[in-house]
Design an enzyme around this catalytic site. Structure first.
Site, PDB file in Angstrom:
ATOM      1  N   ARG A 137       0.786  -1.284  -0.097  1.00  0.00           N
ATOM      2  CA  ARG A 137       0.044   0.054  -0.080  1.00  0.00           C
ATOM      3  C   ARG A 137       0.918   1.320  -0.014  1.00  0.00           C
ATOM      4  O   ARG A 137       0.341   2.521   0.174  1.00  0.00           O
ATOM      5  CB  ARG A 137      -1.005  -0.170   1.266  1.00  0.00           C
ATOM      6  CG  ARG A 137      -2.218  -0.877   0.533  1.00  0.00           C
ATOM      7  CD  ARG A 137      -3.160  -0.831   1.725  1.00  0.00           C
ATOM      8  NE  ARG A 137      -2.803  -1.793   2.962  1.00  0.00           N
ATOM      9  CZ  ARG A 137      -2.845  -2.980   2.916  1.00  0.00           C
ATOM     10  NH1 ARG A 137      -3.191  -3.689   1.998  1.00  0.00           N
ATOM     11  NH2 ARG A 137      -2.353  -3.865   3.696  1.00  0.00           N
ATOM     12  N   GLY A 198      -0.966 -11.539   8.524  1.00  0.00           N
ATOM     13  CA  GLY A 198      -0.519 -13.143   8.861  1.00  0.00           C
ATOM     14  C   GLY A 198      -1.499 -13.656   9.846  1.00  0.00           C
ATOM     15  O   GLY A 198      -1.351 -14.852  10.246  1.00  0.00           O
ATOM     16  N   ASP A 321     -13.748 -12.284  11.635  1.00  0.00           N
ATOM     17  CA  ASP A 321     -12.692 -11.474  11.031  1.00  0.00           C
ATOM     18  C   ASP A 321     -13.083  -9.805  10.959  1.00  0.00           C
ATOM     19  O   ASP A 321     -12.805  -9.408   9.984  1.00  0.00           O
ATOM     20  CB  ASP A 321     -12.499 -12.013   9.623  1.00  0.00           C
ATOM     21  CG  ASP A 321     -11.233 -11.500   8.690  1.00  0.00           C
ATOM     22  OD1 ASP A 321     -10.420 -11.104   9.516  1.00  0.00           O
ATOM     23  OD2 ASP A 321     -11.332 -11.327   7.466  1.00  0.00           O
ATOM     24  N   LYS A 348     -14.755  -3.026   9.811  1.00  0.00           N
ATOM     25  CA  LYS A 348     -15.486  -4.009   9.016  1.00  0.00           C
ATOM     26  C   LYS A 348     -16.754  -4.292   9.550  1.00  0.00           C
ATOM     27  O   LYS A 348     -17.629  -4.606   8.788  1.00  0.00           O
ATOM     28  CB  LYS A 348     -14.661  -5.372   8.863  1.00  0.00           C
ATOM     29  CG  LYS A 348     -13.554  -5.427   7.871  1.00  0.00           C
ATOM     30  CD  LYS A 348     -12.962  -6.860   8.062  1.00  0.00           C
ATOM     31  CE  LYS A 348     -11.653  -7.262   7.203  1.00  0.00           C
ATOM     32  NZ  LYS A 348     -11.437  -8.687   7.091  1.00  0.00           N
ATOM     33  N   TRP A 409      -9.848  -2.116   3.444  1.00  0.00           N
ATOM     34  CA  TRP A 409      -8.618  -1.429   3.583  1.00  0.00           C
ATOM     35  C   TRP A 409      -8.725   0.003   2.620  1.00  0.00           C
ATOM     36  O   TRP A 409      -7.925   0.707   2.909  1.00  0.00           O
ATOM     37  CB  TRP A 409      -7.368  -2.018   3.178  1.00  0.00           C
ATOM     38  CG  TRP A 409      -7.282  -2.652   1.696  1.00  0.00           C
ATOM     39  CD1 TRP A 409      -7.737  -3.896   1.435  1.00  0.00           C
ATOM     40  CD2 TRP A 409      -7.211  -2.001   0.490  1.00  0.00           C
ATOM     41  NE1 TRP A 409      -7.992  -4.032  -0.036  1.00  0.00           N
ATOM     42  CE2 TRP A 409      -7.396  -2.705  -0.502  1.00  0.00           C
ATOM     43  CE3 TRP A 409      -6.557  -0.614   0.211  1.00  0.00           C
ATOM     44  CZ2 TRP A 409      -7.096  -2.285  -1.895  1.00  0.00           C
ATOM     45  CZ3 TRP A 409      -6.637  -0.232  -1.186  1.00  0.00           C
ATOM     46  CH2 TRP A 409      -6.741  -1.161  -2.049  1.00  0.00           C
TER      47      TRP A 409
END
Length: 718
Positions: A137, A198, A321, A348, A409
């Site tokens: 990014r 990760g 998530d 999110k 993002w």
């Protein structure tokens, strides 16, 4: 004579080229904390433009009255054709940008001429450890240095003039955990701040600060505790450990700081957005409950020491998530007659948060998207009021938003002209279903849920459902009223980040391959340009020699771009840097049709083997090669492989003979019977596709018409 003239011109050009670089190097040396804070309009000096990260430019040469005359000034082809997510950094006529595999390019901002390029030589095998494509990014600039992270978790500083390495440091122990870096560093007070990714694989998250001149690590703040028997790094970890149960440390815990890191130059605080748990499923990683601090939190730290100041956890015990890593924006606003310094955050989980950035107190939280996991937030406790079925404890549950989130993002923007925050919003749902037996595997996705969704036999219906059930929009949000001002729907989801300008405009790229300009006050579309590929990255604007430009990266991929299974009939073009100005008249070449190879016959019609193959495909292949084996084309579409690949299937999939190209072997986790089942599933999908293509056009048109009605009806029901 012609040769001598050409040589003289080349020599003169080279001399001018070198001089222009070194002039720029002097100006890059002037990029400091103070200059970034001043936020001059001619440049774009930091990821979010300045430390508030509002992504608003005062430039108004391009405006609502003349944006229709905007055209392509120049385009620069990068070396690859995968997803691009970077924010270009622009300093006095030079653009610094990252592409795939963490490659850095320095370009002349006037014409796109390549000044220098640096390739950090990321091992292609490490792509397997990147959950969401080999993206990056962007860079940070500071005192003559170009600083960036690599996919294999290195932090590198380059000389802005030449691209030569000044220092390089490893930010993670890759033997302990499979870390990556895809986020852009932030720099302030002679320190570089960077996190990592990760969490899908099972890692322990943290953020670190490094000396901008030497690359020496200055401090590190972990976001989740390790094994209590080993002691704690600080009191914040000791307190956090009380909110976990079981042996979470054996799974890593998660909490990676993979995107948003913001320095507050007014309060001298550093804010980090913390990611999801490892595994996603909270009842596996913390079986007796607990909030699992500091997952899905915004944490304020002392930028000099890394010491904890405060936190606010947006999603306690997150199990979907639902990261808090999305764009953190700083602002000042009046609340109940009192001026407050706040954070605006649209993570999110689908709620827009207003948080006091001095204390971390929740001031307001309202849904900005379709949400069914929680009804509202209790402002007394600061906690969500969850739906009874939100945690899918006893059965699979359809939850909104999906793991993709209501916003990912892709950066937001704010316009002080309208008082609105512009969000690249997502409407999505996902069936969360706990695995029957959890097996933690190093270097593999460890989620604790099944990724595969209910199968759809017909590819046409599958494609239509993807575009109807999961949708995207440009949402203009009033952070004072906590309500939508207007909303523009896009054809697809996973659309690009936002730029707002003093010309009364909002710019955004779209997943279906357009660069767009809208009126900031009402969302009217005023201009578009065909980018020939999906556009995810956020635009920037700047001036050179008194002329305003708009630059954006075009390249389709990222998490949804890889996994979605959206059919493309053309080969992806080179991922590009596109720059526009008034009166520009450039055009892009057409994309060639993709090459289709005749698939071998089906291996089997045994439903048990095909179902086993589908399950294994979703566990190990889906993240790169796409839903139902439909790829975006940048990574090979397994349905259309040449015969040689099928003949060498086990050698590729189990033995890893193509590791140097990024396709590693899975022999440690898959048997020959497993590989056979996966191959059978792929050839089943390949032959279904072949048979569909052989059908008459009128029959396919009829199916598209009928399935469109059906997909719309199913989307309405959901």
């Amino acid at each position: 004579m012609k040769t001598l003239f050409g040589f003289a011109c080349a020599l003169a050009t080279a001399t001018l080229f070198t001089a222009s670089i070194f002039v720029n190097a002097d100006t890059v040396k002037d990029v400091t904390t103070e200059r970034i804070s001043r936020n001059d309009s001619a440049n774009w000096l930091s990821y979010g433009k300045d430390y508030k990260e509002q992504r608003y430019s005062e430039l108004d040469q391009i405006n609502v009255g003349n944006v229709a005359k905007l055209g392509l000034a120049w385009a620069f082809d990068t070396d690859f054709n995968r997803g691009l997510e970077a924010t270009p950094i622009v300093v006095d006529g030079v653009i610094y940008v990252t592409g795939n595999w963490s490659v850095v390019y320095a370009l002349d901002a006037r014409d796109g001429r390549l000044l220098w390029k640096y390739d950090p030589k990321v091992p292609k095998e490490w792509a397997k450890m990147a959950c969401c494509d080999v993206v990056n990014r962007g860079v940070a600039v500071y005192e003559g240095k170009i600083i960036f992270g690599t996919l294999d978790a290195r932090l590198i500083a380059l000389d802005a003039a030449s691209g030569e390495v000044l220092w390089e440091t490893a930010t993670a122990d890759l033997k302990a955990y499979p870390y990556t870096i895809t986020g852009a560093p932030r720099v302030a007070k002679d320190k570089v701040f960077i996190g990592n990714g990760g969490a899908e694989y099972g890692v322990r998250g943290y953020v670190s600060a490094f000396d901008v001149n030497t690359g020496k690590e200055l401090w590190r703040f972990y976001t989740v505790p390790a094994n209590p028997a080993d002691g704690f790094e600080n009191d914040a970890m000791a307190r956090a450990a009380k909110t976990w149960t079981g042996k979470w440390w054996e799974y890593g815990g998660g909490g990676t700081v993979w995107d948003s890191i913001v320095y507050d130059d007014e309060l001298d605080q550093l804010y980090i957005g913390v990611g999801n748990g490892s595994p996603w499923n909270a009842k596996i990683r913390s079986p007796e409950g607990g909030d699992n601090l500091y997952l899905s939190s915004i944490v304020a730290l002392n930028p000099d020491s890394g010491e904890y100041i405060w936190h606010y956890q947006e999603t306690p015990a997150e199990s979907w998530d639902y990261t808090a890593t999305q764009h953190i924006m700083l602002a000042d606003m009046a609340i109940a007659g009192e001026q407050r310094k706040v954070i605006w955050h649209a993570p999110k989980n689908g709620f827009f948060f207003v948080i006091d950035r001095q204390s971390g107190k929740l001031l307001s939280a309202e849904p900005y998207a379709d949400v069914n996991w929680a009804s509202h937030y209790d402002l007394e406790t600061g906690r969500p009021v969850e739906a009874d079925n939100a945690r899918y404890r006893d059965a699979p549950e359809l939850i909104r938003p999906s793991s993709m989130g209501a916003h990912n993002w892709q950066a937001m923007a704010y316009s002080p002209q309208t008082g609105l925050v512009y969000i690249p919003a997502i409407s999505s749902l996902f069936e969360y279903n706990s695995v029957e037996e959890y097996l933690h595997q190093w270097g593999q996705w460890n989620l604790g849920i099944y990724l595969q969704q209910p199968a759809v036999a017909d590819p046409i219906l599958s494609q239509l459902l993807t575009s109807k059930i999961t949708q995207g929009s440009l949402l203009a949000w009033d952070p004072v009223k906590q309500e939508a001002a207007w909303q523009v729907s896009h054809k697809l989801t996973w659309n690009g980040g936002i730029l707002a300008t003093g010309g009364g405009l909002v710019f955004q790229g779209s997943a279906d391959g357009e660069v767009l300009a809208f009126r900031a006050d009402n969302g009217e579309k005023l201009w578009s340009f065909p980018a020939k590929t999906g556009v995810m990255a956020p635009p920037v604007t700047y001036t050179v020699d008194g002329e305003q430009y708009v630059t954006i990266l075009a390249g389709w991929g990222g998490a949804f771009g890889l996994i979605a299974g959206l059919e493309r009939e053309v080969t992806p073009p080179p991922s590009r840097v596109l720059t526009f100005k008034l009166g520009g008249n450039g055009v892009l070449p057409e994309n060639p049709l993709k090459q289709l190879h005749e698939p071998p016959p089906r291996l089997t019609t045994d439903e048990a083997i095909l179902e086993k193959g589908r399950n294994l495909y979703y566990a190990y292949c889906n993240a790169c090669h796409g839903t139902e084996a439909i790829s975006n084309g940048a990574i090979p579409d397994l349905r259309h492989l040449p015969a040689a690949f099928h003949n060498s299937f086990n050698a590729i999939v189990l033995d890893g003979i193509m590791s140097k190209a990024g396709m590693v072997g899975f022999g440690e986790v898959l048997s020959e019977d497993d590989a056979y089942a996966i191959h059978a599933f792929i050839l089943e999908r390949a032959n279904v596709d072949k048979e569909l293509r052989a059908q008459s056009d009128w029959w396919k048109d009829l199916k598209i018409w009928f399935f469109s009605l059906l997909a719309n009806f199913i989307a309405w029901l959901m």
